[in-house]
Design an enzyme around this catalytic site. Structure first.
Site, short mmCIF file in Angstrom:
data_model
loop_
_atom_site.label_atom_id
_atom_site.label_comp_id
_atom_site.label_asym_id
_atom_site.label_seq_id
_atom_site.Cartn_x
_atom_site.Cartn_y
_atom_site.Cartn_z
N ASP A 1 -9.86 3.74 -1.44
CA ASP A 1 -9.13 2.46 -1.44
C ASP A 1 -10.05 1.43 -0.80
O ASP A 1 -10.28 1.45 0.42
CB ASP A 1 -7.82 2.61 -0.65
CG ASP A 1 -7.16 1.28 -0.35
OD1 ASP A 1 -7.32 0.34 -1.16
OD2 ASP A 1 -6.48 1.19 0.69
N ASN B 1 -11.73 -2.63 5.19
CA ASN B 1 -12.15 -1.23 5.26
C ASN B 1 -12.08 -0.56 3.90
O ASN B 1 -11.31 -0.97 3.02
CB ASN B 1 -11.26 -0.45 6.23
CG ASN B 1 -11.43 -0.88 7.67
OD1 ASN B 1 -12.53 -0.84 8.21
ND2 ASN B 1 -10.35 -1.31 8.29
N VAL B 2 -12.88 0.51 3.76
CA VAL B 2 -12.74 1.45 2.64
C VAL B 2 -12.15 2.73 3.22
O VAL B 2 -12.70 3.29 4.18
CB VAL B 2 -14.08 1.74 1.96
CG1 VAL B 2 -13.87 2.68 0.77
CG2 VAL B 2 -14.77 0.46 1.51
N ALA C 1 -5.53 -4.82 -6.94
CA ALA C 1 -5.41 -3.37 -7.05
C ALA C 1 -4.59 -2.78 -5.92
O ALA C 1 -3.77 -1.88 -6.14
CB ALA C 1 -6.79 -2.74 -7.09
N ASP C 2 -4.80 -3.26 -4.69
CA ASP C 2 -4.06 -2.70 -3.56
C ASP C 2 -2.57 -2.94 -3.72
O ASP C 2 -1.75 -2.05 -3.45
CB ASP C 2 -4.57 -3.29 -2.24
CG ASP C 2 -4.58 -4.81 -2.21
OD1 ASP C 2 -4.50 -5.45 -3.29
OD2 ASP C 2 -4.70 -5.38 -1.10
N ARG C 3 -2.20 -4.11 -4.20
CA ARG C 3 -0.78 -4.44 -4.37
C ARG C 3 -0.17 -3.61 -5.49
O ARG C 3 0.95 -3.08 -5.36
CB ARG C 3 -0.63 -5.94 -4.67
CG ARG C 3 -1.28 -6.81 -3.60
CD ARG C 3 -1.24 -8.28 -3.97
NE ARG C 3 0.12 -8.82 -3.81
CZ ARG C 3 0.47 -10.04 -4.19
NH1 ARG C 3 -0.42 -10.85 -4.76
NH2 ARG C 3 1.71 -10.46 -4.01
N ASP D 1 2.72 -5.06 2.95
CA ASP D 1 1.44 -4.43 3.30
C ASP D 1 0.70 -5.32 4.29
O ASP D 1 0.33 -6.45 3.97
CB ASP D 1 0.60 -4.23 2.03
CG ASP D 1 -0.71 -3.50 2.30
OD1 ASP D 1 -0.98 -3.13 3.46
OD2 ASP D 1 -1.48 -3.30 1.34
N THR E 1 -1.66 -18.85 29.75
CA THR E 1 -2.20 -19.16 28.41
C THR E 1 -2.23 -17.95 27.51
O THR E 1 -1.83 -18.01 26.33
CB THR E 1 -3.61 -19.76 28.54
OG1 THR E 1 -3.54 -20.97 29.29
CG2 THR E 1 -4.21 -20.05 27.16
#
Length: 271
Positions: free
Chosen positions: A6, A11-12, A116-118, A137, A194
């Site tokens: 993926d 990242n892969v 592709a990821d979706r 995601d 802060t």
């Protein structure tokens, strides 16, 4: 065994699945490895890294009989193909193409624009869960997908990921410090310094955005919709909201395994 990759913007993720997967039904990944995405990384460099990790966990290249990858980084595709062909002797399947086409209707104005990821998340979510679905995601960007009960993709939302939001806040201001994303220690939304004020704004602001968008999607869908979350930060948010029904961190790689299980095994993936 099936090797999946993926390829995301950050990242892969490589993973191994058992051989002999039934079409549309896959189990959990046997193991997974993660490396920073770099389009310049060659097939040889991937091989040095991946083959060593496989050996450490008791696997060899001969164990791999099928390879599929899904990518949102087109410049990485060639090098992953070289990895598969040169070091495993396998022509890989590419998610969304040829024998690994998506297999569901994409009911939007520009179907080819769906990443592709979706699409992989949609494949796995519909295979694993019934009814209308909203898939969230948490990656470099946060994506919200709407699937009807037939598995048809009806559209979605793309929002900046929480780390992108923080990067913009810090990068565009002179005095605000870099902070790590985590849940605030108290439920108070009035910070006393802060760093706390930044964390409250980024974290609780993101939770409010996410909950608000999901509720608006549910209202528009008009039917009960299960919310499935995936991605590295899903568990962090799940501890601080009731909006998710399921957290499934392997959704994307399971989508790859499902596509591979449906693909013809002869003449499409092996050299």
């Amino acid at each position: 065994m099936l090797l999946v990759a993926d390829v995301g913007n950050t990242n892969v993720v490589f993973a191994l699945f058992d051989p002999g997967l039934k079409a549309g039904h896959v189990g959990a990944a046997k193991t997974r490895w993660r490396i920073a995405t770099d389009p310049r990384r060659t097939g040889d460099e991937y091989a040095v890294w991946l083959l060593q990790l496989m050996q450490i966990e008791g696997y060899s290249r001969e164990d791999v009989t099928q390879i599929i990858f899904g990518s949102v980084v087109p410049r990485a595709d060639h090098n992953l193909t070289v990895l598969a062909q040169k070091y495993f002797g396998i022509t890989p399947l590419i998610a969304g193409k040829g024998g690994a086409e998506w297999g569901f209707e994409i009911d939007v104005d520009t179907p080819n624009s769906l990443g592709a990821d979706r699409a992989l998340n949609c494949v796995a979510a519909h295979a694993n869960y019934d009814g209308d679905l909203i898939v969230v995601d948490f990656g470099t960007a946060t994506k919200f997908e709407a699937l009807d009960f037939n598995g048809t993709y009806k559209g979605g939302i793309i929002a900046p990921g929480i780390n992108l939001s923080l990067d913009a806040l810090v990068g565009k201001t002179a005095k605000l410090p870099r902070i790590a994303i985590r849940a605030p220690e108290t439920k108070s939304v009035i910070g006393r310094n802060t760093e706390d004020q930044m964390l409250i704004g980024v974290f609780w602001g993101y939770v409010a955005m996410m909950e608000g968008l999901i509720q608006k999607m549910r209202d528009e869908i008009g039917r009960p919709s299960r919310v499935v979350a995936t991605g590295g930060l899903a568990i962090l948010f799940d501890d601080n909201t009731e909006i998710f029904d399921v957290v499934d961190n392997d959704l994307t790689i399971q989508g790859l395994a499902i596509l591979a299980s449906r693909a013809p095994r002869k003449g499409s993936n092996q050299s």
